[in-house]
Design a protein around this motif. Structure first.
Motif, PDB file in Angstrom:
ATOM      1  N   TYR A 182       0.842  -1.193   0.000  1.00 39.82           N
ATOM      2  CA  TYR A 182       0.000   0.000   0.000  1.00 39.82           C
ATOM      3  C   TYR A 182       0.876   1.242   0.000  1.00 39.82           C
ATOM      4  CZ  TYR A 182       0.901   0.622   5.048  1.00 39.82           C
ATOM      5  OH  TYR A 182       1.497   0.830   6.272  1.00 39.82           O
ATOM      6  N   CYS A 183       0.282   2.367  -0.349  1.00 42.00           N
ATOM      7  CA  CYS A 183       0.987   3.646  -0.337  1.00 42.00           C
ATOM      8  C   CYS A 183       0.026   4.721   0.159  1.00 42.00           C
ATOM      9  CB  CYS A 183       1.501   3.997  -1.734  1.00 42.00           C
ATOM     10  SG  CYS A 183       0.173   4.328  -2.928  1.00 42.00           S
ATOM     11  N   PHE A 184       0.536   5.919   0.295  1.00 43.27           N
ATOM     12  CA  PHE A 184      -0.280   7.081   0.617  1.00 43.27           C
ATOM     13  C   PHE A 184      -0.370   7.962  -0.619  1.00 43.27           C
ATOM     14  CE2 PHE A 184       1.084   5.502   4.632  1.00 43.27           C
ATOM     15  CZ  PHE A 184       0.161   5.924   5.585  1.00 43.27           C
ATOM     16  N   CYS A 185      -1.316   8.887  -0.640  1.00 44.72           N
ATOM     17  CA  CYS A 185      -1.375   9.855  -1.723  1.00 44.72           C
ATOM     18  C   CYS A 185      -2.103  11.109  -1.249  1.00 44.72           C
ATOM     19  CB  CYS A 185      -2.047   9.279  -2.964  1.00 44.72           C
ATOM     20  SG  CYS A 185      -3.757   8.768  -2.755  1.00 44.72           S
ATOM     21  N   THR A 186      -1.760  12.237  -1.882  1.00 36.62           N
ATOM     22  CA  THR A 186      -2.378  13.507  -1.515  1.00 36.62           C
ATOM     23  C   THR A 186      -2.207  14.510  -2.643  1.00 36.62           C
ATOM     24  OG1 THR A 186      -2.618  15.067   0.326  1.00 36.62           O
ATOM     25  CG2 THR A 186      -0.382  14.635  -0.451  1.00 36.62           C
ATOM     26  N   LEU A 187      -2.882  15.660  -2.499  1.00 35.32           N
ATOM     27  CA  LEU A 187      -2.725  16.800  -3.396  1.00 35.32           C
ATOM     28  C   LEU A 187      -1.915  17.869  -2.685  1.00 35.32           C
ATOM     29  CD1 LEU A 187      -6.420  17.139  -4.683  1.00 35.32           C
ATOM     30  CD2 LEU A 187      -4.506  16.071  -5.891  1.00 35.32           C
ATOM     31  N   ALA A 188      -1.024  18.517  -3.434  1.00 31.56           N
ATOM     32  CA  ALA A 188      -0.225  19.610  -2.868  1.00 31.56           C
ATOM     33  C   ALA A 188      -0.210  20.750  -3.880  1.00 31.56           C
ATOM     34  CB  ALA A 188       1.186  19.139  -2.556  1.00 31.56           C
ATOM     35  N   LEU A 189      -1.302  21.485  -3.931  1.00 29.86           N
ATOM     36  CA  LEU A 189      -1.464  22.579  -4.890  1.00 29.86           C
ATOM     37  C   LEU A 189      -1.416  23.909  -4.147  1.00 29.86           C
ATOM     38  CD1 LEU A 189      -4.346  21.024  -7.039  1.00 29.86           C
ATOM     39  CD2 LEU A 189      -1.882  20.979  -7.492  1.00 29.86           C
ATOM     40  N   LYS A 223       1.137  26.766   0.432  1.00 24.93           N
ATOM     41  CA  LYS A 223       0.743  26.284   1.757  1.00 24.93           C
ATOM     42  C   LYS A 223       0.683  24.756   1.798  1.00 24.93           C
ATOM     43  CE  LYS A 223      -2.878  28.130   3.804  1.00 24.93           C
ATOM     44  NZ  LYS A 223      -4.284  28.416   4.152  1.00 24.93           N
ATOM     45  N   TYR A 224       0.077  24.165   0.788  1.00 27.25           N
ATOM     46  CA  TYR A 224      -0.124  22.724   0.813  1.00 27.25           C
ATOM     47  C   TYR A 224       1.136  21.964   0.422  1.00 27.25           C
ATOM     48  CZ  TYR A 224      -4.921  23.692   1.859  1.00 27.25           C
ATOM     49  OH  TYR A 224      -6.056  24.134   2.492  1.00 27.25           O
ATOM     50  N   ARG A 225       2.024  22.608  -0.308  1.00 29.35           N
ATOM     51  CA  ARG A 225       3.325  21.975  -0.561  1.00 29.35           C
ATOM     52  C   ARG A 225       4.132  21.899   0.730  1.00 29.35           C
ATOM     53  NH1 ARG A 225       3.225  25.460  -5.066  1.00 29.35           N
ATOM     54  NH2 ARG A 225       4.992  26.687  -4.264  1.00 29.35           N
ATOM     55  N   ILE A 226       4.105  22.961   1.521  1.00 29.66           N
ATOM     56  CA  ILE A 226       4.808  22.945   2.804  1.00 29.66           C
ATOM     57  C   ILE A 226       4.217  21.882   3.737  1.00 29.66           C
ATOM     58  CG2 ILE A 226       5.260  24.280   4.909  1.00 29.66           C
ATOM     59  CD1 ILE A 226       5.453  26.767   3.132  1.00 29.66           C
ATOM     60  N   VAL A 244       2.186  12.251  -4.823  1.00 30.02           N
ATOM     61  CA  VAL A 244       1.778  13.640  -4.676  1.00 30.02           C
ATOM     62  C   VAL A 244       1.522  14.242  -6.055  1.00 30.02           C
ATOM     63  CG1 VAL A 244       2.430  15.933  -3.848  1.00 30.02           C
ATOM     64  CG2 VAL A 244       3.126  13.897  -2.552  1.00 30.02           C
ATOM     65  N   TYR A 245       0.325  14.778  -6.246  1.00 29.75           N
ATOM     66  CA  TYR A 245       0.026  15.588  -7.425  1.00 29.75           C
ATOM     67  C   TYR A 245       0.183  17.042  -7.012  1.00 29.75           C
ATOM     68  CZ  TYR A 245      -1.594  12.200 -10.916  1.00 29.75           C
ATOM     69  OH  TYR A 245      -1.643  11.208 -11.869  1.00 29.75           O
ATOM     70  N   THR A 246       1.067  17.756  -7.692  1.00 35.24           N
ATOM     71  CA  THR A 246       1.446  19.086  -7.236  1.00 35.24           C
ATOM     72  C   THR A 246       1.704  20.030  -8.405  1.00 35.24           C
ATOM     73  OG1 THR A 246       3.083  20.307  -5.910  1.00 35.24           O
ATOM     74  CG2 THR A 246       3.870  18.365  -7.104  1.00 35.24           C
ATOM     75  N   ASP A 247       1.673  21.306  -8.128  1.00 31.34           N
ATOM     76  CA  ASP A 247       1.985  22.309  -9.140  1.00 31.34           C
ATOM     77  C   ASP A 247       3.466  22.653  -9.165  1.00 31.34           C
ATOM     78  OD1 ASP A 247       1.739  23.382  -6.626  1.00 31.34           O
ATOM     79  OD2 ASP A 247       0.629  25.167  -7.230  1.00 31.34           O
TER      80      ASP A 247
END
Length: 257
Positions: free
Chosen positions: A8-15, A18-21, A41-44
């Protein structure tokens, strides 16, 4: 990836900054308390995660017209292309205790907060009931039997491809609700999509992860932003809206007839 020993893994959004930090803090916690796990991580800005060995970061442009919550389905789909199960965790969460390597969940969706969608809407957002009822009718679902699921921490486990069908319905339902002015509370879309694909919502195995985490409210965390960031958000809103309109054309016959 070849040396991984857990499935298993984890996942999140970091857009946004603030959310990247916050996601950097989350990745640091994960390295300490669940060191064999990766986090997708899906990020900008993927560069912010270059030094984190447990982060698999991918460039992402927000698809939700106003908010990004329904974009969670995209990073989940990416994670499940490599792992049997993916824990979707909000970026504004801290891990505070060890998480076992040998966790197991039933195929489908596992959440801790699962309640009747009608009762949830009546209590928190009664103005949404008309749109939800219309949507349930289009999906040929009795709304009173659909669950609202807590969206800050949940698990999706492979189910012989049914998870792909779930993500597809989540996307369509999310777009419909956005055009009805419902941009938050993705637990509505998740619950309807789960019911449509015939998933029973599971709870077993969720509490182990929950007990090792602490969800904070990112709205109380301030980070400096430039005028460029503000302008960029306004500009991209209109491009997302146009993109959503084009996508909605594919759903028109089903949802808008």
């Amino acid at each position: 990836m070849s040396s991984m020993t857990i499935d298993y893994c984890f996942c999140t959004l970091a857009l946004g900054k603030k959310y990247r930090i916050l996601t950097q803090q989350l990745a640091t916690d994960l390295a300490k308390y669940c060191p064999k796990a990766f986090i997708y991580v899906y990020t900008d800005n993927v560069n912010d995660f270059r030094s984190y060995n447990n982060v698999l970061a991918f460039k992402h442009r927000q698809q939700g017209t106003l908010l990004c919550y329904n974009d969670k389905r995209l990073v989940l789909a990416k994670a499940l292309s490599k792992f049997r199960a993916a824990i979707c965790i909000d970026a504004d969460t801290r891990i505070t205790a060890d998480i076992p390597d040998d966790l197991h969940w039933e195929p489908g969706i596992t959440v801790g907060h699962c309640k009747n969608l009608v009762e949830h809407a009546q209590k928190y957002n009664p103005e949404r009931l008309e749109s939800l009822q219309k949507l349930a009718s289009k999906l040929d679902l009795p709304l009173e039997k659909v669950n609202y699921v807590g969206e800050s921490l949940f698990v999706i486990t492979r189910d012989n491809g049914k998870e792909i069908e779930f993500f597809n319905y989540w996307g369509k339902v999310g777009r419909f609700l956005e055009f009805q002015g419902i941009h938050g509370g993705e637990g509505n879309a998740m619950g309807l999509a789960a019911a449509k694909v015939g998933w029973v919502v599971h709870c077993s195995g969720w509490e182990t992860v929950k007990q090792a985490t602490h969800h904070i409210d990112a709205s109380y965390i301030s980070t400096p932003s430039s005028s460029w960031d503000t302008w960029k958000l306004r500009l991209t809103y209109h491009s997302r809206l146009n993109f959503a309109r084009l996508k909605a054309l594919n759903d028109f016959e089903f949802f808008y007839r």
